[in-house]
Each structure stands twice: as C-alpha cells, then as structure tokens.
Design a protein around this motif. Structure first.
Motif, PDB file in Angstrom:
ATOM      1  N   UNK A   1      26.592  50.732  31.786  1.00 40.42           N
ATOM      2  CA  UNK A   1      27.643  49.721  31.680  1.00 40.42           C
ATOM      3  C   UNK A   1      27.030  48.332  31.835  1.00 40.42           C
ATOM      4  N   UNK A   2      27.261  47.428  30.874  1.00 39.35           N
ATOM      5  CA  UNK A   2      26.704  46.085  30.981  1.00 39.35           C
ATOM      6  C   UNK A   2      27.454  45.241  32.003  1.00 39.35           C
ATOM      7  N   UNK A   3      26.772  44.254  32.548  1.00 36.77           N
ATOM      8  CA  UNK A   3      27.408  43.322  33.471  1.00 36.77           C
ATOM      9  C   UNK A   3      27.373  43.792  34.904  1.00 36.77           C
ATOM     10  N   UNK A   4      28.144  43.113  35.740  1.00 38.59           N
ATOM     11  CA  UNK A   4      28.197  43.407  37.171  1.00 38.59           C
ATOM     12  C   UNK A   4      29.123  44.596  37.391  1.00 38.59           C
ATOM     13  N   UNK A   5      28.632  45.597  38.090  1.00 40.72           N
ATOM     14  CA  UNK A   5      29.458  46.762  38.404  1.00 40.72           C
ATOM     15  C   UNK A   5      29.662  46.827  39.905  1.00 40.72           C
ATOM     16  N   UNK A   6      30.908  47.007  40.303  1.00 41.88           N
ATOM     17  CA  UNK A   6      31.278  47.081  41.706  1.00 41.88           C
ATOM     18  C   UNK A   6      32.084  48.345  41.941  1.00 41.88           C
ATOM     19  N   UNK A   7      32.016  48.858  43.175  1.00 46.45           N
ATOM     20  CA  UNK A   7      32.847  50.003  43.539  1.00 46.45           C
ATOM     21  C   UNK A   7      34.298  49.522  43.639  1.00 46.45           C
ATOM     22  N   UNK A   8      35.274  50.412  43.672  1.00 45.80           N
ATOM     23  CA  UNK A   8      36.675  49.987  43.725  1.00 45.80           C
ATOM     24  C   UNK A   8      36.993  49.065  44.906  1.00 45.80           C
ATOM     25  N   UNK A   9      36.401  49.316  46.071  1.00 45.79           N
ATOM     26  CA  UNK A   9      36.680  48.486  47.242  1.00 45.79           C
ATOM     27  C   UNK A   9      36.133  47.072  47.038  1.00 45.79           C
ATOM     28  N   UNK A  10      34.894  46.957  46.607  1.00 43.90           N
ATOM     29  CA  UNK A  10      34.296  45.635  46.395  1.00 43.90           C
ATOM     30  C   UNK A  10      34.975  44.912  45.233  1.00 43.90           C
ATOM     31  N   UNK A  11      35.406  45.657  44.205  1.00 40.14           N
ATOM     32  CA  UNK A  11      36.137  45.058  43.087  1.00 40.14           C
ATOM     33  C   UNK A  11      37.429  44.424  43.577  1.00 40.14           C
ATOM     34  N   UNK A  12      38.144  45.141  44.442  1.00 41.80           N
ATOM     35  CA  UNK A  12      39.406  44.638  44.987  1.00 41.80           C
ATOM     36  C   UNK A  12      39.161  43.405  45.861  1.00 41.80           C
ATOM     37  N   UNK A  13      38.131  43.470  46.709  1.00 41.49           N
ATOM     38  CA  UNK A  13      37.820  42.334  47.575  1.00 41.49           C
ATOM     39  C   UNK A  13      37.405  41.115  46.758  1.00 41.49           C
ATOM     40  N   UNK A  14      36.652  41.313  45.692  1.00 44.16           N
ATOM     41  CA  UNK A  14      36.249  40.212  44.831  1.00 44.16           C
ATOM     42  C   UNK A  14      37.467  39.609  44.134  1.00 44.16           C
ATOM     43  N   UNK A  15      38.400  40.447  43.714  1.00 41.41           N
ATOM     44  CA  UNK A  15      39.625  39.940  43.091  1.00 41.41           C
ATOM     45  C   UNK A  15      40.437  39.128  44.080  1.00 41.41           C
ATOM     46  N   UNK A  16      40.481  39.542  45.341  1.00 40.03           N
ATOM     47  CA  UNK A  16      41.207  38.789  46.367  1.00 40.03           C
ATOM     48  C   UNK A  16      40.572  37.420  46.594  1.00 40.03           C
ATOM     49  N   UNK A  17      39.242  37.369  46.646  1.00 43.69           N
ATOM     50  CA  UNK A  17      38.540  36.103  46.850  1.00 43.69           C
ATOM     51  C   UNK A  17      38.781  35.137  45.692  1.00 43.69           C
ATOM     52  N   UNK A  18      38.667  35.623  44.469  1.00 45.26           N
ATOM     53  CA  UNK A  18      38.811  34.728  43.315  1.00 45.26           C
ATOM     54  C   UNK A  18      40.264  34.346  43.076  1.00 45.26           C
ATOM     55  N   UNK A  19      41.218  35.181  43.474  1.00 38.56           N
ATOM     56  CA  UNK A  19      42.636  34.861  43.275  1.00 38.56           C
ATOM     57  C   UNK A  19      43.060  33.666  44.140  1.00 38.56           C
ATOM     58  N   UNK A  20      42.449  33.512  45.273  1.00 35.74           N
ATOM     59  CA  UNK A  20      42.838  32.444  46.196  1.00 35.74           C
ATOM     60  C   UNK A  20      41.928  31.221  46.122  1.00 35.74           C
ATOM     61  N   UNK A  21      41.026  31.201  45.146  1.00 38.81           N
ATOM     62  CA  UNK A  21      40.062  30.107  45.093  1.00 38.81           C
ATOM     63  C   UNK A  21      40.630  28.856  44.442  1.00 38.81           C
ATOM     64  N   UNK A  22      41.857  28.913  43.967  1.00 35.39           N
ATOM     65  CA  UNK A  22      42.540  27.741  43.470  1.00 35.39           C
ATOM     66  C   UNK A  22      42.199  27.418  42.088  1.00 35.39           C
TER      67      UNK A  22
END
Length: 63
Positions: free
Chosen positions: A42-63
């Motif tokens: 799979x090309x690009x950055x691959x994250x496990x489901x937990x890290x994917x969710x945490x990354x989505x939380x961080x970027x959602x609140x970054x304004x």
C-alpha cells in the motif's frame, strides 16, 4: 438563485485516498508498529486503526 450563479467552494475537494492493497502480509503501523489493515504494498502512510483515529482527531481540531 440559479445554480450557475453559485460561487465555487473555498475548500478544495479532499484528496483521493491511496489505493488499499489487500494483505497478508500486512504493513506495520508507522506510529506504533502494530499490524495494520493494509497490505505491505500500500502506498503512502499506513496506520493501524487506533493511530488512524487519533490522527483524525488531531487534524480535525487543528482549525
């Protein structure tokens, strides 16, 4: 209001996600090293489901 009079969106369309390659073998998460749901090719950055969710939380609140 005529649909042709609408102004274009200021936000660009989200990028298409990288193609998901089926596993096994599964790629390791780049954050924690646990197996992901993505194949090793799979090309690009691959994250496990937990890290994917945490990354989505961080970027959602970054304004």
């Amino acid at each position: 209001m005529d649909p042709s009079d609408e102004t274009p969106s200021y936000c660009p369309a989200p990028a298409a996600p990288a193609g998901r390659v089926p596993g096994p073998p599964y790629a390791d998460c780049l954050e924690c090293g646990k197996p992901t749901e993505y194949g090793v090719a799979t090309p690009g950055v691959v994250l496990c489901p937990v890290c994917e969710w945490q990354d989505a939380q961080r970027t959602a609140c970054s304004g």
